[in-house]
Design a protein around this motif. Sequence first.
Motif, PDB file in Angstrom:
ATOM      1  N   PRO A  84      54.742  40.156  51.837  1.00 23.29           N
ATOM      2  CA  PRO A  84      54.530  38.917  51.030  1.00 23.29           C
ATOM      3  C   PRO A  84      53.421  37.986  51.987  1.00 23.29           C
ATOM      4  CG  PRO A  84      56.713  39.310  51.229  1.00 23.29           C
ATOM      5  CD  PRO A  84      56.110  40.253  52.089  1.00 23.29           C
ATOM      6  N   SER A  85      53.476  37.777  53.095  1.00 17.03           N
ATOM      7  CA  SER A  85      52.660  36.842  53.857  1.00 17.03           C
ATOM      8  C   SER A  85      51.226  37.650  54.054  1.00 17.03           C
ATOM      9  CB  SER A  85      53.129  36.691  55.401  1.00 17.03           C
ATOM     10  OG  SER A  85      52.223  36.009  56.109  1.00 17.03           O
ATOM     11  N   CYS A  86      50.975  38.813  54.151  1.00 19.33           N
ATOM     12  CA  CYS A  86      49.656  39.407  54.516  1.00 19.33           C
ATOM     13  C   CYS A  86      48.819  39.506  53.043  1.00 19.33           C
ATOM     14  CB  CYS A  86      49.618  40.706  55.172  1.00 19.33           C
ATOM     15  SG  CYS A  86      50.318  40.588  56.809  1.00 19.33           S
ATOM     16  N   LEU A  87      49.577  39.899  52.078  1.00 20.24           N
ATOM     17  CA  LEU A  87      49.048  40.006  50.718  1.00 20.24           C
ATOM     18  C   LEU A  87      48.878  38.461  49.959  1.00 20.24           C
ATOM     19  CD1 LEU A  87      51.146  42.949  48.896  1.00 20.24           C
ATOM     20  CD2 LEU A  87      48.865  43.086  50.046  1.00 20.24           C
ATOM     21  N   GLY A  88      49.729  37.602  50.476  1.00 19.44           N
ATOM     22  CA  GLY A  88      49.561  36.121  50.235  1.00 19.44           C
ATOM     23  C   GLY A  88      48.218  35.617  50.552  1.00 19.44           C
ATOM     24  N   ARG A  89      47.896  36.181  51.970  1.00 18.06           N
ATOM     25  CA  ARG A  89      46.663  35.751  52.455  1.00 18.06           C
ATOM     26  C   ARG A  89      45.425  36.360  52.080  1.00 18.06           C
ATOM     27  NH1 ARG A  89      41.889  35.698  54.920  1.00 18.06           N
ATOM     28  NH2 ARG A  89      41.631  34.724  56.956  1.00 18.06           N
ATOM     29  N   ARG A  90      45.634  37.674  51.483  1.00 19.80           N
ATOM     30  CA  ARG A  90      44.511  38.389  50.842  1.00 19.80           C
ATOM     31  C   ARG A  90      44.300  37.981  49.467  1.00 19.80           C
ATOM     32  NH1 ARG A  90      42.854  43.395  52.052  1.00 19.80           N
ATOM     33  NH2 ARG A  90      44.687  44.029  53.386  1.00 19.80           N
ATOM     34  N   MET A  91      45.187  37.409  48.846  1.00 19.41           N
ATOM     35  CA  MET A  91      45.163  36.815  47.496  1.00 19.41           C
ATOM     36  C   MET A  91      44.409  35.712  47.630  1.00 19.41           C
ATOM     37  SD  MET A  91      48.617  35.131  45.333  1.00 19.41           S
ATOM     38  CE  MET A  91      48.807  34.118  46.548  1.00 19.41           C
ATOM     39  N   ALA A  92      44.853  34.582  48.409  1.00 22.32           N
ATOM     40  CA  ALA A  92      44.004  33.346  48.662  1.00 22.32           C
ATOM     41  C   ALA A  92      42.760  33.534  48.807  1.00 22.32           C
ATOM     42  CB  ALA A  92      45.018  32.513  49.510  1.00 22.32           C
ATOM     43  N   ASP A  93      42.429  34.422  49.845  1.00 26.74           N
ATOM     44  CA  ASP A  93      40.954  34.756  50.446  1.00 26.74           C
ATOM     45  C   ASP A  93      40.138  35.217  49.211  1.00 26.74           C
ATOM     46  OD1 ASP A  93      38.874  35.224  52.149  1.00 26.74           O
ATOM     47  OD2 ASP A  93      39.546  37.328  52.571  1.00 26.74           O
ATOM     48  N   THR A  94      40.725  36.298  48.536  1.00 28.23           N
ATOM     49  CA  THR A  94      39.840  36.958  47.590  1.00 28.23           C
ATOM     50  C   THR A  94      39.534  35.906  46.509  1.00 28.23           C
ATOM     51  OG1 THR A  94      40.682  39.274  48.027  1.00 28.23           O
ATOM     52  CG2 THR A  94      39.551  39.096  46.099  1.00 28.23           C
ATOM     53  N   ALA A  95      40.667  35.247  45.897  1.00 27.64           N
ATOM     54  CA  ALA A  95      40.339  34.329  44.886  1.00 27.64           C
ATOM     55  C   ALA A  95      39.365  33.301  45.211  1.00 27.64           C
ATOM     56  CB  ALA A  95      41.781  33.881  44.523  1.00 27.64           C
ATOM     57  N   ALA A  96      39.506  32.736  46.589  1.00 36.73           N
ATOM     58  CA  ALA A  96      38.570  31.627  46.774  1.00 36.73           C
ATOM     59  C   ALA A  96      37.129  32.322  46.943  1.00 36.73           C
ATOM     60  CB  ALA A  96      38.881  31.241  48.340  1.00 36.73           C
ATOM     61  N   ARG A  97      36.887  33.680  47.544  1.00 38.67           N
ATOM     62  CA  ARG A  97      35.448  34.074  47.589  1.00 38.67           C
ATOM     63  C   ARG A  97      35.155  34.333  46.002  1.00 38.67           C
ATOM     64  NH1 ARG A  97      34.871  38.399  49.515  1.00 38.67           N
ATOM     65  NH2 ARG A  97      37.044  39.220  49.459  1.00 38.67           N
ATOM     66  N   ASP A 301      35.735  25.708  34.326  1.00 35.89           N
ATOM     67  CA  ASP A 301      37.324  25.629  34.527  1.00 35.89           C
ATOM     68  C   ASP A 301      37.510  26.366  35.823  1.00 35.89           C
ATOM     69  OD1 ASP A 301      39.815  24.922  34.947  1.00 35.89           O
ATOM     70  OD2 ASP A 301      40.490  25.477  32.715  1.00 35.89           O
ATOM     71  N   ARG A 302      36.842  26.266  37.033  1.00 37.24           N
ATOM     72  CA  ARG A 302      36.813  27.011  38.159  1.00 37.24           C
ATOM     73  C   ARG A 302      38.457  26.970  38.888  1.00 37.24           C
ATOM     74  NH1 ARG A 302      33.037  30.197  37.714  1.00 37.24           N
ATOM     75  NH2 ARG A 302      32.773  30.590  39.769  1.00 37.24           N
ATOM     76  N   ARG A 303      39.249  25.728  38.656  1.00 36.56           N
ATOM     77  CA  ARG A 303      40.486  25.689  39.004  1.00 36.56           C
ATOM     78  C   ARG A 303      41.327  26.827  38.624  1.00 36.56           C
ATOM     79  NH1 ARG A 303      43.081  21.789  42.239  1.00 36.56           N
ATOM     80  NH2 ARG A 303      41.004  20.448  41.659  1.00 36.56           N
ATOM     81  N   ARG A 304      41.447  26.912  37.222  1.00 36.29           N
ATOM     82  CA  ARG A 304      42.185  27.619  36.412  1.00 36.29           C
ATOM     83  C   ARG A 304      41.694  29.307  36.581  1.00 36.29           C
ATOM     84  NH1 ARG A 304      42.200  28.749  29.953  1.00 36.29           N
ATOM     85  NH2 ARG A 304      43.900  30.274  29.684  1.00 36.29           N
ATOM     86  N   LEU A 305      40.261  29.542  36.978  1.00 35.81           N
ATOM     87  CA  LEU A 305      39.867  30.613  37.049  1.00 35.81           C
ATOM     88  C   LEU A 305      40.470  31.222  38.597  1.00 35.81           C
ATOM     89  CD1 LEU A 305      37.975  33.090  36.602  1.00 35.81           C
ATOM     90  CD2 LEU A 305      36.137  31.966  37.749  1.00 35.81           C
ATOM     91  N   GLU A 306      40.655  30.226  39.515  1.00 35.45           N
ATOM     92  CA  GLU A 306      40.804  30.499  40.852  1.00 35.45           C
ATOM     93  C   GLU A 306      42.399  31.026  40.888  1.00 35.45           C
ATOM     94  OE1 GLU A 306      41.289  29.308  45.673  1.00 35.45           O
ATOM     95  OE2 GLU A 306      40.081  27.981  44.110  1.00 35.45           O
ATOM     96  N   ARG A 307      43.101  30.312  40.080  1.00 38.87           N
ATOM     97  CA  ARG A 307      44.490  30.552  39.612  1.00 38.87           C
ATOM     98  C   ARG A 307      44.779  31.913  38.930  1.00 38.87           C
ATOM     99  NH1 ARG A 307      45.148  25.026  37.845  1.00 38.87           N
ATOM    100  NH2 ARG A 307      45.375  25.889  35.618  1.00 38.87           N
ATOM    101  N   LEU A 308      44.111  32.357  38.197  1.00 43.32           N
ATOM    102  CA  LEU A 308      44.056  33.484  37.348  1.00 43.32           C
ATOM    103  C   LEU A 308      43.747  34.637  38.506  1.00 43.32           C
ATOM    104  CD1 LEU A 308      44.030  35.542  34.977  1.00 43.32           C
ATOM    105  CD2 LEU A 308      41.752  34.920  34.592  1.00 43.32           C
ATOM    106  N   CYS A 309      42.786  34.450  39.487  1.00 43.12           N
ATOM    107  CA  CYS A 309      42.363  35.467  40.459  1.00 43.12           C
ATOM    108  C   CYS A 309      43.586  35.459  41.461  1.00 43.12           C
ATOM    109  CB  CYS A 309      41.203  35.030  41.198  1.00 43.12           C
ATOM    110  SG  CYS A 309      39.736  35.072  40.181  1.00 43.12           S
ATOM    111  N   ARG A 310      44.265  34.594  41.584  1.00 43.75           N
ATOM    112  CA  ARG A 310      45.520  34.703  42.595  1.00 43.75           C
ATOM    113  C   ARG A 310      46.537  35.470  42.135  1.00 43.75           C
ATOM    114  NH1 ARG A 310      46.056  28.606  44.823  1.00 43.75           N
ATOM    115  NH2 ARG A 310      44.160  28.398  45.938  1.00 43.75           N
ATOM    116  N   TYR A 311      46.815  35.276  40.377  1.00 41.53           N
ATOM    117  CA  TYR A 311      47.766  35.902  39.927  1.00 41.53           C
ATOM    118  C   TYR A 311      47.433  37.318  39.816  1.00 41.53           C
ATOM    119  CZ  TYR A 311      50.453  37.742  35.812  1.00 41.53           C
ATOM    120  OH  TYR A 311      51.093  38.598  34.883  1.00 41.53           O
TER     121      TYR A 311
END
Length: 477
Positions: A84-97, A301-311
């Motif tokens: 959960p931790s490493c995939l959570g980091r990868r999730m946030a990293d990829t979504a932000a980029r 709507d970049r905030r919603r787009l980032e949430r979708l990428c994280r999902y």
Amino acid sequence: MPTVAYRRRTPETEPLYRAMSGHLETFLAQLQATDRQLPRHVEQEMRAYLECGILAYGFLRVRCEDCGESRVVAFSCRKRGFCPSCLGRRMADTAARLTEEVLPLVPVRQWVLSFPYEVRYRLAWDGALVSTVLAVFLRVGQGWYRRQARAQGYEGGRCGSVTFVQRFGSSINLNPHMHVLMMDGVYVRAEDGTPFFVPAPPLTDDDVRAIVETTAQRVVRLCERRGLFEAGATDPLWEQEPLLAQISAASVQGMVATGDRAGRKVRRRLTDPEDGVRSGALCYAARGFSLHAATRIEATDRRRLERLCRYVIRPPVANGRLRFIDEDTLVFTLKTAWADGTCQLLLSPHELLEKLAALVPPPRLNLVRYHGVLAPACPDRARIVPGPSPLTQAEGCEHGGAGRHHAHRVSWDKLLARVFQYDVTVCPNCSGHMKVIAALTAPSAIETFLNAVGLPSRAPPIAPAHLDRQLEFDEAA
């Protein structure tokens, strides 16, 4: 200023870690007692998880340059199966980029393509088939976008998409499917060669139906040409890794492959089912294939787009959904109850580890793919994507160079500030700057420092194997 205080992660207190540390050795020993065992990369991933976030295996020292306040940051396993931790980091990293640097300011539509059981099993380990099936769907989907552009008088339209190959379903089962974030329109070149965006008209149910029916027809024909559906067809995974093949096939069907419940369905808890289940607009199924295209994000709507990428890059096991109800039973709570009223799954630690083993991707299987104008080799990509942002830029002098350079990943402190609204580089005492001063990896140095500051210097105990309670394994495929 930070809105919440930073607290060090303690994975040893989480149910997933407790299940793994208490039963992994027994699980592996029971498998080794048969003629079959897990592939090396799967066992390595499961063992590496037990060291993720544990200070006894190494950490960074961070200290305030003004007041001397210090903290420690444990190393991570950096795996991509279920941590959960490493995939959570990868999730946030990829979504932000993706939000900051890759996806341009145009509307984006999510296409979710799922497959019948027979195709899922093959997609779980056959990277070449994943690429081919994805190419089939992209040709069909991009063809629809180009036809809409031609109807508006624009020729030579080019699409762009990012695909996430997600390997798990809502019940931690092996369910390879694809989330395609596709720009909702095409790029065409102006007379001076500059690319500009032409949005597509509104999507209709008939469009989704035609796309999924064409995709299903072509994928089934592709699999038939390769002989994947024929009785007695060769199964390379079964020949090379029979145990993983058995576990994968059972996970795809929501069944248990090994242990005393081998060949039976995963246990469920039910609630009163609601009246009817509506599939929703822009969602259609054909021949076991399902396509959902109702999610569309506006350009601004970049905030919603980032949430979708994280999902679409989220870990398979979310914190808070897994818990022990007694020593031998865990409960996994589903995000949404199923049509038959199932709201929770009951798993023994053995069954949980079996499910996690099936989710570990094969080596060199790329789970994020870029196509069209977003592909690295596209000549117009630099004029379409936003490009480097402050998130992934750092002073070159910090790395022995001059000027600025573009980092491959977003730094740990920037991700924490972006996701959780706190800045770990700010001292909680004096608001000064905290800087990494050392990385401790030698066992003696680790133990000495942790004992001196009153932190646990020994790793949580790993329970030894208990073969006296060995379970019977199902030898059937």
